[in-house]
Motif scaffolding. Structure first.
Motif, mmCIF file in Angstrom:
data_model
loop_
_atom_site.group_PDB
_atom_site.id
_atom_site.type_symbol
_atom_site.label_atom_id
_atom_site.label_comp_id
_atom_site.label_asym_id
_atom_site.label_seq_id
_atom_site.Cartn_x
_atom_site.Cartn_y
_atom_site.Cartn_z
ATOM 1 N N ALA A 76 0.812 -1.218 0.000
ATOM 2 C CA ALA A 76 0.000 0.000 0.000
ATOM 3 C C ALA A 76 0.848 1.273 0.000
ATOM 4 C CB ALA A 76 -0.942 -0.001 1.193
ATOM 5 N N THR A 77 2.146 1.131 0.300
ATOM 6 C CA THR A 77 3.058 2.278 0.281
ATOM 7 C C THR A 77 3.303 2.770 -1.137
ATOM 8 O OG1 THR A 77 4.137 1.557 2.314
ATOM 9 C CG2 THR A 77 5.438 2.968 0.867
ATOM 10 N N TYR A 78 3.079 1.920 -2.105
ATOM 11 C CA TYR A 78 3.460 2.185 -3.497
ATOM 12 C C TYR A 78 2.235 2.464 -4.356
ATOM 13 C CZ TYR A 78 7.640 0.193 -1.553
ATOM 14 O OH TYR A 78 8.723 -0.046 -0.746
ATOM 15 N N VAL A 79 2.397 3.431 -5.250
ATOM 16 C CA VAL A 79 1.267 3.852 -6.077
ATOM 17 C C VAL A 79 1.405 3.488 -7.544
ATOM 18 C CG1 VAL A 79 0.571 5.712 -4.550
ATOM 19 C CG2 VAL A 79 2.303 6.158 -6.276
ATOM 20 N N TYR A 80 2.627 3.215 -7.970
ATOM 21 C CA TYR A 80 2.857 2.804 -9.350
ATOM 22 C C TYR A 80 3.625 1.488 -9.363
ATOM 23 C CZ TYR A 80 1.696 7.675 -10.315
ATOM 24 O OH TYR A 80 1.073 8.898 -10.380
ATOM 25 N N TRP A 81 3.236 0.618 -10.285
ATOM 26 C CA TRP A 81 3.830 -0.703 -10.390
ATOM 27 C C TRP A 81 4.172 -1.010 -11.838
ATOM 28 C CZ3 TRP A 81 4.638 -3.973 -6.199
ATOM 29 C CH2 TRP A 81 4.070 -3.564 -4.989
ATOM 30 N N GLY A 82 5.279 -1.755 -11.999
ATOM 31 C CA GLY A 82 5.606 -2.262 -13.318
ATOM 32 C C GLY A 82 4.889 -3.566 -13.588
ATOM 33 N N GLN A 83 5.121 -4.102 -14.780
ATOM 34 C CA GLN A 83 4.465 -5.345 -15.186
ATOM 35 C C GLN A 83 5.203 -6.583 -14.709
ATOM 36 O OE1 GLN A 83 1.373 -5.552 -16.804
ATOM 37 N NE2 GLN A 83 1.439 -3.440 -16.063
ATOM 38 N N GLY A 84 6.425 -6.424 -14.299
ATOM 39 C CA GLY A 84 7.177 -7.544 -13.764
ATOM 40 C C GLY A 84 8.115 -8.195 -14.769
ATOM 41 N N THR A 85 9.135 -8.846 -14.243
ATOM 42 C CA THR A 85 10.075 -9.614 -15.058
ATOM 43 C C THR A 85 10.339 -10.937 -14.350
ATOM 44 O OG1 THR A 85 12.231 -9.550 -16.177
ATOM 45 C CG2 THR A 85 12.133 -8.543 -13.996
ATOM 46 N N GLN A 86 10.353 -12.008 -15.135
ATOM 47 C CA GLN A 86 10.482 -13.347 -14.563
ATOM 48 C C GLN A 86 11.931 -13.674 -14.259
ATOM 49 O OE1 GLN A 86 8.012 -15.875 -13.903
ATOM 50 N NE2 GLN A 86 9.771 -16.861 -12.906
ATOM 51 N N VAL A 87 12.158 -14.173 -13.061
ATOM 52 C CA VAL A 87 13.467 -14.689 -12.663
ATOM 53 C C VAL A 87 13.281 -16.158 -12.299
ATOM 54 C CG1 VAL A 87 15.290 -14.591 -10.938
ATOM 55 C CG2 VAL A 87 14.345 -12.474 -11.871
ATOM 56 N N THR A 88 14.045 -17.016 -12.949
ATOM 57 C CA THR A 88 13.982 -18.435 -12.670
ATOM 58 C C THR A 88 15.368 -18.933 -12.325
ATOM 59 O OG1 THR A 88 12.143 -18.707 -14.233
ATOM 60 C CG2 THR A 88 13.322 -20.694 -13.548
ATOM 61 N N VAL A 89 15.480 -19.562 -11.165
ATOM 62 C CA VAL A 89 16.766 -20.078 -10.700
ATOM 63 C C VAL A 89 16.683 -21.597 -10.661
ATOM 64 C CG1 VAL A 89 18.518 -19.998 -8.911
ATOM 65 C CG2 VAL A 89 17.050 -18.007 -9.303
ATOM 66 N N SER A 90 17.528 -22.240 -11.438
ATOM 67 C CA SER A 90 17.527 -23.696 -11.499
ATOM 68 C C SER A 90 18.538 -24.264 -10.508
ATOM 69 C CB SER A 90 17.849 -24.165 -12.909
ATOM 70 O OG SER A 90 19.161 -23.762 -13.267
ATOM 71 N N SER A 91 18.217 -25.447 -9.993
ATOM 72 C CA SER A 91 19.097 -26.078 -8.997
ATOM 73 C C SER A 91 20.132 -26.963 -9.658
ATOM 74 C CB SER A 91 18.246 -26.894 -8.021
ATOM 75 O OG SER A 91 17.488 -27.857 -8.722
#
Length: 127
Positions: free
Chosen positions: A112-127
């Motif tokens: 709720a502190t934030y008023v603008y958001w991006g669309q996101g970027t995927q991060v995938t970490v393989s084991s």
């Protein structure tokens, strides 16, 4: 209106590093605290890190402290999230957000502190 665009996500092996970028357009974000959040499948969006408008305050979730670093360049309207020693549990969509004011301080972790958001970027970490 502020538009935020994240980039830099991808697939990396455990122990590797990625650097996410968030570039703002439309209006400057130099007078706003910025934050990074992430959301894994089936989980709630969680706070990762935050930075005050002038970089004099940085805040991190315990799960990433010592591994992730948030920074910004107001001249470029850009915020970065350097992620080192990545683990499979870091796999998520990462979102950049702009806060209402100069500082987030004790409220950095609240969406709720934030008023603008991006669309996101995927991060995938393989084991």
């Amino acid at each position: 209106q502020v538009q935020l665009v994240e980039s830099g996500g991808g697939l990396v092996q455990a122990g590797g590093s990625l650097r996410l970028s968030c570039t703002a357009s439309g209006r400057t974000v130099r007078d706003r605290a910025m934050g990074w959040f992430r959301q894994a499948p089936g989980k709630e969006r969680e706070f990762v890190g935050g930075i005050s408008y002038n970089s004099d305050g940085t805040y991190y979730a315990d799960s990433v402290k010592g591994r992730f670093t948030i920074s910004r360049d107001n001249a470029k309207n850009t915020v970065w999230l350097q992620m080192n020693s990545l683990q499979p549990e870091d796999t998520a969509v990462y979102y950049c957000a702009a806060a209402r004011g100069y500082y987030c301080s004790g409220n950095c972790f609240e969406t709720a502190t934030y008023v603008y958001w991006g669309q996101g970027t995927q991060v995938t970490v393989s084991s």
